[in-house]
Design a protein around this motif. Structure first.
Motif, PDB file in Angstrom:
ATOM      1  N   GLY A 225       0.798  -1.210   0.000  1.00 28.58           N
ATOM      2  CA  GLY A 225       0.000   0.000   0.000  1.00 28.58           C
ATOM      3  C   GLY A 225       0.833   1.263   0.000  1.00 28.58           C
ATOM      4  O   GLY A 225       0.745   2.082  -0.887  1.00 28.58           O
ATOM      5  N   ARG A 226       1.696   1.412   1.026  1.00 28.10           N
ATOM      6  CA  ARG A 226       2.477   2.646   1.101  1.00 28.10           C
ATOM      7  C   ARG A 226       3.801   2.505   1.839  1.00 28.10           C
ATOM      8  O   ARG A 226       4.703   3.287   1.641  1.00 28.10           O
ATOM      9  CB  ARG A 226       1.668   3.760   1.767  1.00 28.10           C
ATOM     10  N   GLN A 227       3.966   1.548   2.696  1.00 25.00           N
ATOM     11  CA  GLN A 227       5.143   1.503   3.571  1.00 25.00           C
ATOM     12  C   GLN A 227       6.384   1.033   2.808  1.00 25.00           C
ATOM     13  O   GLN A 227       6.939  -0.031   3.070  1.00 25.00           O
ATOM     14  CB  GLN A 227       4.861   0.623   4.778  1.00 25.00           C
ATOM     15  N   LEU A 228       6.833   1.868   1.865  1.00 28.85           N
ATOM     16  CA  LEU A 228       8.006   1.555   1.060  1.00 28.85           C
ATOM     17  C   LEU A 228       9.208   2.202   1.734  1.00 28.85           C
ATOM     18  O   LEU A 228       9.559   3.345   1.469  1.00 28.85           O
ATOM     19  CB  LEU A 228       7.824   2.073  -0.365  1.00 28.85           C
ATOM     20  N   VAL A 229       9.843   1.464   2.614  1.00 26.29           N
ATOM     21  CA  VAL A 229      10.929   1.998   3.440  1.00 26.29           C
ATOM     22  C   VAL A 229      12.157   1.109   3.283  1.00 26.29           C
ATOM     23  O   VAL A 229      12.083   0.007   2.716  1.00 26.29           O
ATOM     24  CB  VAL A 229      10.509   2.080   4.924  1.00 26.29           C
ATOM     25  N   ILE A 230      13.286   1.574   3.794  1.00 27.42           N
ATOM     26  CA  ILE A 230      14.522   0.801   3.713  1.00 27.42           C
ATOM     27  C   ILE A 230      14.333  -0.543   4.415  1.00 27.42           C
ATOM     28  O   ILE A 230      13.929  -0.611   5.573  1.00 27.42           O
ATOM     29  CB  ILE A 230      15.686   1.573   4.356  1.00 27.42           C
TER      30      ILE A 230
ATOM     31  N   PRO B 127      14.927   3.643  -4.593  1.00 24.65           N
ATOM     32  CA  PRO B 127      15.425   5.028  -4.616  1.00 24.65           C
ATOM     33  C   PRO B 127      15.752   5.552  -6.015  1.00 24.65           C
ATOM     34  O   PRO B 127      15.914   6.762  -6.191  1.00 24.65           O
ATOM     35  CB  PRO B 127      16.713   4.952  -3.769  1.00 24.65           C
ATOM     36  N   PHE B 128      15.836   4.645  -6.998  1.00 32.02           N
ATOM     37  CA  PHE B 128      16.283   5.028  -8.334  1.00 32.02           C
ATOM     38  C   PHE B 128      15.169   4.959  -9.382  1.00 32.02           C
ATOM     39  O   PHE B 128      15.405   5.183 -10.563  1.00 32.02           O
ATOM     40  CB  PHE B 128      17.438   4.117  -8.778  1.00 32.02           C
ATOM     41  N   LEU B 129      13.948   4.649  -8.950  1.00 31.95           N
ATOM     42  CA  LEU B 129      12.854   4.437  -9.899  1.00 31.95           C
ATOM     43  C   LEU B 129      12.480   5.712 -10.644  1.00 31.95           C
ATOM     44  O   LEU B 129      12.465   6.809 -10.073  1.00 31.95           O
ATOM     45  CB  LEU B 129      11.613   3.928  -9.174  1.00 31.95           C
TER      46      LEU B 129
ATOM     47  N   GLU C 235      21.261   8.412 -10.381  1.00 32.76           N
ATOM     48  CA  GLU C 235      21.295   9.052  -9.071  1.00 32.76           C
ATOM     49  C   GLU C 235      19.957   8.837  -8.372  1.00 32.76           C
ATOM     50  O   GLU C 235      18.895   8.971  -8.982  1.00 32.76           O
ATOM     51  CB  GLU C 235      21.570  10.546  -9.249  1.00 32.76           C
ATOM     52  N   GLY C 236      19.990   8.497  -7.100  1.00 33.86           N
ATOM     53  CA  GLY C 236      18.753   8.260  -6.374  1.00 33.86           C
ATOM     54  C   GLY C 236      18.880   8.633  -4.910  1.00 33.86           C
ATOM     55  O   GLY C 236      19.975   8.941  -4.417  1.00 33.86           O
ATOM     56  N   SER C 237      17.752   8.584  -4.211  1.00 33.78           N
ATOM     57  CA  SER C 237      17.745   8.896  -2.784  1.00 33.78           C
ATOM     58  C   SER C 237      16.482   8.332  -2.159  1.00 33.78           C
ATOM     59  O   SER C 237      15.398   8.393  -2.757  1.00 33.78           O
ATOM     60  CB  SER C 237      17.797  10.406  -2.569  1.00 33.78           C
ATOM     61  N   TRP C 238      16.599   7.801  -0.931  1.00 29.73           N
ATOM     62  CA  TRP C 238      15.420   7.324  -0.224  1.00 29.73           C
ATOM     63  C   TRP C 238      14.494   8.474   0.152  1.00 29.73           C
ATOM     64  O   TRP C 238      13.303   8.278   0.389  1.00 29.73           O
ATOM     65  CB  TRP C 238      15.829   6.549   1.024  1.00 29.73           C
TER      66      TRP C 238
ATOM     67  N   GLU D 241      23.801   4.121  -8.412  1.00 28.66           N
ATOM     68  CA  GLU D 241      23.749   2.708  -8.786  1.00 28.66           C
ATOM     69  C   GLU D 241      23.603   2.601 -10.296  1.00 28.66           C
ATOM     70  O   GLU D 241      23.106   3.528 -10.954  1.00 28.66           O
ATOM     71  CB  GLU D 241      22.568   1.996  -8.112  1.00 28.66           C
ATOM     72  N   LYS D 242      24.007   1.455 -10.817  1.00 26.14           N
ATOM     73  CA  LYS D 242      23.798   1.180 -12.239  1.00 26.14           C
ATOM     74  C   LYS D 242      22.398   0.580 -12.402  1.00 26.14           C
ATOM     75  O   LYS D 242      22.066  -0.439 -11.779  1.00 26.14           O
ATOM     76  CB  LYS D 242      24.859   0.216 -12.762  1.00 26.14           C
TER      77      LYS D 242
END
Length: 462
Positions: free
Chosen positions: A48-53, A155-157, A296-299, A313-314
């Motif tokens: 649903g939403r809890q997309l965390v590390i 993080p890179f999507l 380039e990405g970030s949480w 990341e590649k």
């Protein structure tokens, strides 16, 4: 977790759960939750939403502990709970008709598709979580082989090119939505399953983009079809195929010539692509874009409570570009898990299914005549098993048996009460009649909370 806790506290007291209430909790775990766990990871489309590390692994751990707790009370189902802890034994297909969600599992891979409709909420952005997930319920379809693929790439999507979705590439900021503000005009959304194989469909209608989308989950293949793609927009419309961290070599064949790439690559008309054991077959080609390179990405882009630490990341991305203002565009691709280069070359020369992909119907039929299915977006006739006609839009899956046919039928609109399906030839079975060299089967669809549920029939050849 809370229900199980109180179940334990109140057990063997005058306030203990009644048997039918405990049964509801049991079914939620055994018929629901264990279906969305694969290789000790929890499917992000079921979150649903809890997309965390580390979220997929954490959710699995929570479910594991909850199951261990309930088996102490519901002891007669201990063996079933023990299996559910890993769910590795689970093989087959299940359509959740009240959630517009479908899962297809083998021992080697897990595939799910998250849809939405006027009836269901596709996703939400709450507690600073899932701030980019506007399109997660628009037909996002994920294929897991090791269980961690999509947790790693979050993080890179590119959130407008999620696997499976057909949406506008408007460069503006995606809206953050609460569940009560999620809106879609899609009505014909649903699927069928016979516990082994299945079909999902979504007549997508949101934000001015329309598309008829189908997923045929037959054995070790997932055939993904899109037709009648239309939009009036100044931005390109694309259909995402996949996004993953790049691991291993990219291999592909274009114009019959195999190639192999380790660096950035873009290929516009490949017949197939293979990356890290997952193959993509393109029977009709198309304007296909492939990217491979450092991203380039970030949480902090996923959930705002994270610090804006930049990661590199590649990343491997793959999508169809339907252009600006597409009219009656389409796409076809097949996901081939656990594949090799030689396997992809063989499939490219002779794929074991026949495919039809039009605005009226989407059709996939095994060339050996054992299995087939049709998404009828309008009443009409298909060549399936010598000729099948339907009186209403519906989804139909057919399998050949020793003495006849096994049928699985559903109404994705969840509005029909009855429909007629006619087959060439003479068959006998419940609700069948024979006239003019055709067998007519009268379908009575479930109502109320079971609307959209698959109806199964066996008819015997006479």
């Amino acid at each position: 977790e809370d229900l199980i806790k109180w179940n334990q506290i109140l057990n063997n007291t005058p306030f203990q759960f009644k048997a039918e209430k405990l049964g509801l909790l049991r079914d939620y775990i055994l018929k629901g939750q264990q279906w969305v766990v694969f290789k000790e990871s929890y499917d992000i489309l079921a979150s649903g939403r809890q997309l965390v590390i580390g979220g997929s692994a954490k959710k699995y751990s929570q479910l594991k502990e909850a199951i261990k707790s309930i088996e102490q009370v519901d002891k007669s189902y201990k063996n079933e709970y023990e299996k559910a802890i890993s769910s590795d034994h689970l093989v087959g297909d299940k359509h959740f008709y009240r959630s517009d969600f479908q899962v297809h599992r083998t021992k080697d891979f897990y595939f799910s598709v998250k849809m939405s409709s006027e009836r269901t909420v596709g996703t939400e952005s709450v507690n600073e979580e899932n701030i980019q997930g506007y399109h997660l319920g628009d037909g996002t379809s994920l294929l897991y082989q090791n269980g961690q693929e999509y947790q790693e790439v979050l993080p890179f999507l590119d959130w407008r090119k999620l696997p499976g979705i057909t949406v506008s590439q408007n460069p503006g900021k995606l809206p953050m939505i609460k569940s009560q503000t999620f809106k879609t005009n899609s009505v014909f959304v649903g699927g069928v399953d016979d516990t082994k194989d299945g079909i999902a469909t979504m007549a997508y209608d949101r934000d001015g983009v329309k598309a008829k989308k189908g997923w045929f989950m037959f054995g070790n293949y997932v055939v993904c079809l899109g037709s009648d793609i239309n939009a009036n927009t100044s931005f390109p419309i694309t259909t995402g195929i996949n996004q993953l961290l790049e691991k291993g070599q990219l291999e592909y064949s274009e114009n019959g010539k195999p190639g192999r790439k380790n660096a950035e690559a873009e290929s516009t008309k490949p017949s197939w692509i293979s990356h890290n054991g997952l193959g993509y077959l393109f029977p009709k080609g198309g304007n296909i874009k492939m990217e491979s390179g450092i991203a380039e990405g970030s949480w902090a882009k996923v959930s705002t409570f994270y610090r804006p630490v930049i990661l590199l990341e590649k990343v491997f991305r793959l999508w169809f570009d339907h252009g600006v203002n597409p009219k009656d565009k389409s796409y076809e691709y097949i996901l081939v898990p656990n594949t090799t280069r030689s396997n992809m070359e063989a499939l490219n020369k002779g794929f074991p299914f026949t495919i039809l992909n039009t605005k009226a119907q989407q059709f996939v039929m095994a060339k050996d005549g054992s299995l087939g299915g049709v998404i009828f977006y309008e009443s009409g006739t298909s060549d399936l098993f010598g000729g099948v006609s339907v009186s209403q839009p519906l989804v139909l899956m057919v399998k050949k048996t020793d003495d006849g046919l096994a049928l699985s039928v559903s109404d994705p609109s969840q509005t029909l009460t009855t429909a007629n399906v006619s087959f060439a030839g003479k068959f006998s079975g419940e609700n069948t009649t024979f006239n003019n060299q055709k067998t007519n089967l009268n379908i009575v669809f479930p109502k109320g909370k079971d609307a959209g549920k698959t109806v199964n029939f066996l008819i015997k050849k006479i």
